[in-house]
Design a protein around this motif. Structure first.
Motif, PDB file in Angstrom:
ATOM      1  N   SER A 126     -14.344   1.313  -2.206  1.00 52.42           N
ATOM      2  CA  SER A 126     -13.401   0.775  -3.240  1.00 52.42           C
ATOM      3  C   SER A 126     -13.926   0.251  -4.588  1.00 52.42           C
ATOM      4  O   SER A 126     -15.007  -0.218  -4.480  1.00 52.42           O
TER       5      SER A 126
ATOM      6  N   GLN B   5      -7.918  -3.734   4.819  1.00 55.21           N
ATOM      7  CA  GLN B   5      -7.133  -2.525   4.406  1.00 55.21           C
ATOM      8  C   GLN B   5      -7.450  -1.405   5.010  1.00 55.21           C
ATOM      9  O   GLN B   5      -7.523  -0.349   4.270  1.00 55.21           O
TER      10      GLN B   5
ATOM     11  N   HIS C 185      -5.597   6.680   1.383  1.00 55.73           N
ATOM     12  CA  HIS C 185      -6.094   7.015   0.371  1.00 55.73           C
ATOM     13  C   HIS C 185      -7.191   7.943   0.156  1.00 55.73           C
ATOM     14  O   HIS C 185      -7.191   8.931  -0.601  1.00 55.73           O
TER      15      HIS C 185
ATOM     16  N   SER D  54      -9.845  -3.003  -5.319  1.00 55.34           N
ATOM     17  CA  SER D  54      -9.897  -4.048  -4.621  1.00 55.34           C
ATOM     18  C   SER D  54      -9.551  -5.337  -5.647  1.00 55.34           C
ATOM     19  O   SER D  54     -10.001  -5.745  -6.548  1.00 55.34           O
TER      20      SER D  54
ATOM     21  N   ARG E 297      -6.946   2.475   3.351  1.00 53.37           N
ATOM     22  CA  ARG E 297      -7.963   2.953   2.668  1.00 53.37           C
ATOM     23  C   ARG E 297      -8.230   4.586   3.225  1.00 53.37           C
ATOM     24  O   ARG E 297      -8.458   5.409   2.610  1.00 53.37           O
TER      25      ARG E 297
ATOM     26  N   THR F  33      -9.013   3.683  -4.126  1.00 53.35           N
ATOM     27  CA  THR F  33      -8.658   2.124  -4.045  1.00 53.35           C
ATOM     28  C   THR F  33      -9.321   1.271  -4.761  1.00 53.35           C
ATOM     29  O   THR F  33     -10.720   1.295  -5.148  1.00 53.35           O
TER      30      THR F  33
END
Ligand SMILES: NC(=O)C1=CN([C@@H]2O[C@H](COP(=O)(O)OP(=O)(O)OC[C@H]3O[C@@H](n4cnc5c(N)ncnc54)[C@H](OP(=O)(O)O)[C@@H]3O)[C@@H](O)[C@H]2O)C=CC1
Ligand SMILES: O=C(O)C(=O)[C@@H](O)[C@H](O)C(=O)CO
Length: 277
Positions: free
Chosen positions: A227, A171, A178, A187, A175, A185
């Motif tokens: 994340s 991603q 974000h 996961s 990311r 983030t």
């Protein structure tokens, strides 16, 4: 018991660098597994109306030796409860099942774009926050376009976006979005258990180099990407193993070769098309 580091969300509240997923943890065994997770060091417990275990999560919080004030309980509004009034009723129902006044983090589970009610659902979360029913508010499975729309139409940016993320689906673009917008983030399915991830050579090699397990390498990779992974395990020894990832650091090269395992989503959960009721 490892102490899990925390960071600060865009709303000023603290959030841990790893949390605990509770999907499929139900009944008395589920309560035991969740109590054991809190005693293994996890502070963030991730549930959802659709997991049908909010009562178990609430019970585990009451039974745990860890004080309620140290725990963050996160739950999610299902697709069938989208809409302003429907979402407020859903949030209140979660408070009742969890047996808590204030939910620490409340998410929209899936955007369900064909129904086109996620903005009204977001307004309900903003209202619930002003009533003190929820503390932090966020979303799950939102694309950058959907996040832009929330911002444009309400002026309130989610604190987190919980999305499918693992070495097969890192991603990168989302990311970066974000990071640029101050969204944390998270996961889901961080171990990509629908694949053969733990036997991949870069992960096995890094595990040998650091004297840790492949699972610890994968969870550490999430942390270094910025994340918060929420691994689920019903097994106390695995819960402890998964939380024990703050005593080593992957090199930039190791992070890069693990990220190069990218091959896409592990199942058909595309937020633009998937409808979760
Ligand atoms: N927002 C969303 O749309 C979604 C959110 N989620 C959230 O993410 C959480 C985690 O995702 P999930 O799909 O459960 O997948 P995970 O990636 O967390 O994998 C869980 C599986 O891995 C096994 N496992 C855990 N630790 C170890 C270990 N150390 N060694 C070997 N095996 C291990 C578990 O087995 P065992 O339990 O037997 O130990 C279980 O079978 C969910 O529980 C849920 O909270 C998940 C999907 C979608
Ligand atoms: O677990 C979740 O949060 C989900 O959204 C589920 O839909 C899950 O991903 C699943 O099992 C779908 O088949």
């Amino acid at each position: 018991m490892p102490t899990i580091p925390t960071l600060t969300l865009n709303d000023g509240f603290s959030f841990p660098e790893i949390g605990f997923g509770t999907y499929k943890l139900t009944g008395e065994e589920g309560v035991d597994a969740i109590v054991s997770a809190t005693e293994a060091g996890y502070r963030l417990l991730d549930t959802a109306v659709n997991y049908k275990n909010e009562r178990e999560v609430g019970e585990a919080v009451r039974r745990s030796s860890v004080d309620r004030s140290e725990l963050l309980i996160a739950t999610k509004i299902p697709g069938r409860d989208h809409g302003f009034d429907e979402a407020l009723a859903s949030i209140d129902g979660s408070r009742e099942r969890l047996g808590i006044e204030t939910i620490d983090l409340h998410l929209i589970h899936w955007p369900n774009p064909s129904v086109d009610k996620y903005v009204d659902t977001w307004r309900a979360l903003i209202e619930a926050q002003s009533r003190g029913w929820v503390r932090s508010i966020g979303v799950s499975n939102f694309t950058s376009e959907m996040l832009d729309r929330l911002d444009d139409e309400t002026g309130v940016t989610p604190a987190v976006n919980q999305v499918e993320l693992h070495p097969y689906f890192p991603q990168g673009e989302l990311r970066a979005y974000h990071r640029a917008h101050g969204i944390r983030t998270e996961s889901w399915s961080p171990l990509a258990t629908r694949g053969e991830l733990l036997g991949e050579q870069p992960i096995v090699d890094a595990a040998a180099a650091h004297g840790v397990t492949p699972t610890q390498v994968v969870l550490r990779w999430h942390v270094q990407l910025g994340s918060t992974p929420i691994p689920k395990s019903a097994t106390p020894s695995r819960q402890r193993e998964n939380a024990d990832i703050f005593g080593f650091r992957l090199t930039d090269d190791e992070v890069a070769v693990i990220s190069a395992l990218e091959r896409g989503r592990m199942w058909g959960g595309d937020p633009n098309t998937h409808e979760e009721m």
